[in-house]
Design a protein around this motif. Sequence first.
Motif, mmCIF file in Angstrom:
data_model
loop_
_atom_site.group_PDB
_atom_site.id
_atom_site.type_symbol
_atom_site.label_atom_id
_atom_site.label_comp_id
_atom_site.label_asym_id
_atom_site.label_seq_id
_atom_site.Cartn_x
_atom_site.Cartn_y
_atom_site.Cartn_z
ATOM 1 N N LEU A 55 -40.245 -3.090 4.646
ATOM 2 C CA LEU A 55 -40.174 -3.787 3.001
ATOM 3 C C LEU A 55 -40.325 -5.364 3.044
ATOM 4 C CD1 LEU A 55 -39.294 -0.292 1.087
ATOM 5 C CD2 LEU A 55 -41.427 -0.796 1.862
ATOM 6 N N ALA A 56 -40.281 -5.798 2.397
ATOM 7 C CA ALA A 56 -40.212 -6.968 2.681
ATOM 8 C C ALA A 56 -39.885 -7.818 3.869
ATOM 9 C CB ALA A 56 -37.779 -7.372 2.242
ATOM 10 N N GLY A 88 -35.605 5.867 5.283
ATOM 11 C CA GLY A 88 -36.691 6.552 4.794
ATOM 12 C C GLY A 88 -37.738 5.067 4.982
ATOM 13 N N GLY A 89 -38.924 4.989 5.308
ATOM 14 C CA GLY A 89 -39.628 4.416 5.074
ATOM 15 C C GLY A 89 -40.762 5.058 4.772
ATOM 16 N N ARG A 111 -39.221 10.323 6.200
ATOM 17 C CA ARG A 111 -40.038 9.367 4.481
ATOM 18 C C ARG A 111 -38.649 9.822 3.795
ATOM 19 N NH1 ARG A 111 -45.918 10.001 2.322
ATOM 20 N NH2 ARG A 111 -44.837 8.204 1.664
ATOM 21 N N ALA A 112 -38.331 9.115 3.149
ATOM 22 C CA ALA A 112 -37.516 9.419 2.091
ATOM 23 C C ALA A 112 -38.015 10.558 0.712
ATOM 24 C CB ALA A 112 -37.298 8.380 1.147
ATOM 25 N N PRO A 121 -43.122 4.666 -6.976
ATOM 26 C CA PRO A 121 -45.066 5.073 -6.669
ATOM 27 C C PRO A 121 -44.640 4.274 -5.278
ATOM 28 C CG PRO A 121 -44.821 3.906 -8.808
ATOM 29 C CD PRO A 121 -43.810 3.373 -8.321
ATOM 30 N N GLY A 122 -44.707 5.506 -4.082
ATOM 31 C CA GLY A 122 -45.850 5.101 -3.482
ATOM 32 C C GLY A 122 -44.687 4.809 -1.724
ATOM 33 N N ILE A 123 -42.839 4.717 -1.708
ATOM 34 C CA ILE A 123 -42.313 4.592 -1.341
ATOM 35 C C ILE A 123 -42.354 6.012 -0.686
ATOM 36 C CG2 ILE A 123 -40.260 3.509 -1.006
ATOM 37 C CD1 ILE A 123 -41.716 1.857 -1.526
#
Length: 368
Positions: A55-56, A88-89, A111-112, A121-123
């Motif tokens: 992310l980012a 978590g990714g 994954r978290a 959503p989607g994370i």
Amino acid sequence: MNLHVRGVLLPDRVERDLFVVDGRFSFGPVADARSVLDGGWLVPGLVDVHAHLELASPAPPGASPREAALASAQAQLAAGVLALREPGGPARASTGIGPADGLPRTFTAGRALASPGGYAPGIAREVTDDALPDAAEEEARASGAWAKVIGDTVRSRRANFSAQALAEATRRVHAVGGRIAVHVVGLGEVAEAAIQAGVDSIEHGLPLAPDQLAVMASRGIAWVPTMTPYADRERTRQSLTKLGVSPAGVAAVLASIDRQPELVRQAVGVGVRVLAGTDAGAGMGRHGMIRGEVGLLVAAGLTPTQALGAASWEARGFLGLPGIQEGAPADLVAFAADPLGDPAVLARPSLRMLAGRVIPAAMVTSAS
């Protein structure tokens, strides 16, 4: 080739010679070692204990999750970060990143895990209360190290999972040799459930109460307060409002943020292992800003040694990594001035060495 470094080792403040043989430290002497640094302050690698590499990311638009994770890890390396934990990714894309890639040693949590509708959503991977223990074990096995549970969110103000499910998930993760982290931002009862379950770390921990700190210390539960995302109070207010948090909810979160520095100071005072994590990615910040988190820990009342330790030797110990010692993998970052005198010094590493390999300045992007 054998290497030689001389400088002041932190935190002990002892000046000595270090040698690197086959990628590991030796206190030598070692013949025919090439000197790569003569003078400076030596730290056993900085650590960001909470960063979301997918992310980012500074990767260009359209990059794959793996490309995004690699680019973020490169930005962290530029800042002297030699070890990372990604709690978590979205796509498990950070698994396996490490010195073989010329990048920081990376520990992931797969994954978290959140309840349906219980996170952005989607994370996160969405699972029911009954399915949480199986899913946590699966993520711990997939990552080889960690599982991460989203305990609550500031928007919903509800627990994602029951205390019983969290306790069983913790037991299952520990049974396969993994560890478990819990994201807690809104509800004191979720923090209490995590503490009673015996999790390994609490992330953010905004609703923690003073009477919970001694219990955390006695159970060896670490706290990663991730102060960086909350440093700009007005930006935080605006972000919460955009997320649809009610005015009362925004006020409650801001009040928790306002008292967090004092709580961090108290936590260290009673023996809680407080660690430095920036929440880069999910926390709206860019990667490679660990120096800012160290500065915030100092501002909260930690000594410079405690604050830097939270982003170096203490964090490495938490992740099972050694410091600068005989036979340990040769990870270190050096500075021309003493970072204990001024955390801003952390912005200017003069040498990065990972697994005994000097990382050329041309291979890192400026993190300033």
